[in-house]
Design a protein around this motif. Structure first.
Motif, PDB file in Angstrom:
ATOM      1  N   LEU A 169      50.730  32.827  51.517  1.00  0.00           N
ATOM      2  CA  LEU A 169      51.952  31.647  49.606  1.00  0.00           C
ATOM      3  C   LEU A 169      52.712  30.855  49.923  1.00  0.00           C
ATOM      4  CD1 LEU A 169      52.136  35.291  48.112  1.00  0.00           C
ATOM      5  CD2 LEU A 169      50.389  33.671  47.866  1.00  0.00           C
ATOM      6  N   THR A 171      55.555  30.325  49.821  1.00  0.00           N
ATOM      7  CA  THR A 171      56.972  30.564  49.619  1.00  0.00           C
ATOM      8  C   THR A 171      57.875  30.163  50.139  1.00  0.00           C
ATOM      9  OG1 THR A 171      56.850  32.224  50.829  1.00  0.00           O
ATOM     10  CG2 THR A 171      56.358  32.593  48.659  1.00  0.00           C
ATOM     11  N   GLU A 241      45.698  31.545  46.879  1.00  0.00           N
ATOM     12  CA  GLU A 241      46.735  31.498  46.740  1.00  0.00           C
ATOM     13  C   GLU A 241      47.344  32.242  45.119  1.00  0.00           C
ATOM     14  OE1 GLU A 241      49.022  28.202  48.693  1.00  0.00           O
ATOM     15  OE2 GLU A 241      47.488  28.281  50.522  1.00  0.00           O
ATOM     16  N   ARG A 242      46.881  31.257  44.518  1.00  0.00           N
ATOM     17  CA  ARG A 242      47.376  31.011  43.238  1.00  0.00           C
ATOM     18  C   ARG A 242      46.869  32.536  42.335  1.00  0.00           C
ATOM     19  NH1 ARG A 242      45.709  25.566  43.860  1.00  0.00           N
ATOM     20  NH2 ARG A 242      43.973  25.919  42.758  1.00  0.00           N
ATOM     21  N   ALA A 245      49.356  35.438  43.781  1.00  0.00           N
ATOM     22  CA  ALA A 245      50.620  35.192  43.408  1.00  0.00           C
ATOM     23  C   ALA A 245      50.210  35.526  41.643  1.00  0.00           C
ATOM     24  CB  ALA A 245      51.138  34.341  43.288  1.00  0.00           C
ATOM     25  N   ARG A 249      51.921  39.398  39.899  1.00  0.00           N
ATOM     26  CA  ARG A 249      52.611  39.050  38.408  1.00  0.00           C
ATOM     27  C   ARG A 249      52.166  40.289  37.518  1.00  0.00           C
ATOM     28  NH1 ARG A 249      51.916  33.438  39.505  1.00  0.00           N
ATOM     29  NH2 ARG A 249      54.063  32.840  40.549  1.00  0.00           N
ATOM     30  N   TYR A 276      56.795  38.286  48.656  1.00  0.00           N
ATOM     31  CA  TYR A 276      56.414  36.617  49.322  1.00  0.00           C
ATOM     32  C   TYR A 276      55.993  36.194  48.241  1.00  0.00           C
ATOM     33  CZ  TYR A 276      55.294  39.284  53.563  1.00  0.00           C
ATOM     34  OH  TYR A 276      55.741  39.046  54.787  1.00  0.00           O
ATOM     35  N   VAL A 277      56.347  36.580  46.894  1.00  0.00           N
ATOM     36  CA  VAL A 277      55.967  35.723  45.337  1.00  0.00           C
ATOM     37  C   VAL A 277      57.163  35.945  44.625  1.00  0.00           C
ATOM     38  CG1 VAL A 277      54.486  35.951  43.326  1.00  0.00           C
ATOM     39  CG2 VAL A 277      53.084  36.452  45.392  1.00  0.00           C
TER      40      VAL A 277
END
Length: 278
Positions: A169, A171, A241-242, A245, A249, A276-277
């Motif tokens: 991710l 970050t 990764e997207r 993430a 959410r 991590y997000v």
């Protein structure tokens, strides 16, 4: 009485008779769905015995064009949930393919009448997500993944790729992406993505529609997260990764939904990787 007048009389009574027959057909199909619900709840191992009845009900509903009606939405959704649960009673072992595909077609017919309907979009997302489960299970078996297998919610075979999540991710803590895993170009991964991308798309639309109505259920958010996590696990970097993430959410939002609790697996996942997000 002339033959012509007799024919006219026959024709004048035909619509009522036809309507009565259609109603009988629909009631019989609903009785079959009730039976299937009982079987799946109490004796799922006997599913094959009831498959001819399910197929008969599907054929009968097609014959009376049941899913073209705009007046029977509640019945349509109830019947589809019953048949879809039957089709996916053992997703690890593979869906009952013709029943699953029939359900998908019926959902799409309803969607034409109600293009932003949350229940219909959710039903389609569920259909695609469940169809992916046998392929995800096969990936786990054939590749002996070390990732943990969740038994959560609707997606029992999600591969939670923890290493990719913590290292991949984008970050402040973890900016370096891992090298692309060549396995993700294999045929099983391609097949899984073919099922999971529509699942993600339909769940995303369902969440958007629900949000526009001011009521986004926690279970919908959790299912949307599961679809994103599953697709992330079969997608190469940086697309994964997207997806991971966005899943986090959705899980955060679900966790904050009054009256809803995440499954233990999703809660642990959120607790461990949510940091991590941003």
């Amino acid at each position: 009485m002339s033959r012509h007048s007799g024919s006219s009389r026959h024709r004048s009574h035909q619509p009522r008779s036809s309507e009565s027959n259609s109603e009988d057909t629909i009631e019989q199909a609903k009785a079959v769905v009730n039976q299937l619900n009982t079987v799946i709840a109490s004796a799922p191992h006997q599913w094959e015995t009831y498959l001819p009845s399910a197929r008969s009900a599907m054929s009968a509903l097609d014959h009376v064009r049941f899913f073209r009606s705009t007046q029977r939405y509640d019945e349509q959704v109830w019947i589809l949930h019953g048949l879809q649960d039957f089709a996916f009673h053992d997703p690890d072992g593979g869906a009952i393919r013709d029943v699953a595909e029939w359900c998908q077609t019926a959902w799409l017919r309803i969607l034409r009448n109600y293009p932003e309907d949350v229940e219909t979009l959710t039903g389609l997302g569920h259909n695609w997500l469940q169809r992916a489960q046998a392929t995800l299970a096969r990936i786990q078996r054939e590749e002996g993944t070390d990732s943990s297998s969740s038994g959560s919610g609707q997606a029992g075979n999600m591969i939670y790729d923890n290493e990719l999540l913590t290292n991949g991710l984008d970050t402040d803590e973890n900016s370096a992406a891992p090298p692309t895993d060549p396995r993700r170009q294999g045929p099983l991964y391609v097949e899984a993505r073919g099922y999971l991308q529509p699942a993600v798309d339909f769940y995303t639309r369902a969440v958007t529609s629900a949000a526009s109505l001011g009521d986004t259920p926690g279970d919908l958010l959790a299912s949307a997260a599961e679809s994103h996590m599953s697709l992330g696990n079969v997608t190469a970097t940086p697309g994964d990764e997207r997806l991971f993430a966005q899943a986090i959410r959705y899980l955060r939002q679900a966790e904050q939904t009054p009256g809803y609790s995440l499954s233990i697996y999703l809660q642990q996942y959120l607790n461990e990787y949510g940091r991590y997000v941003s």
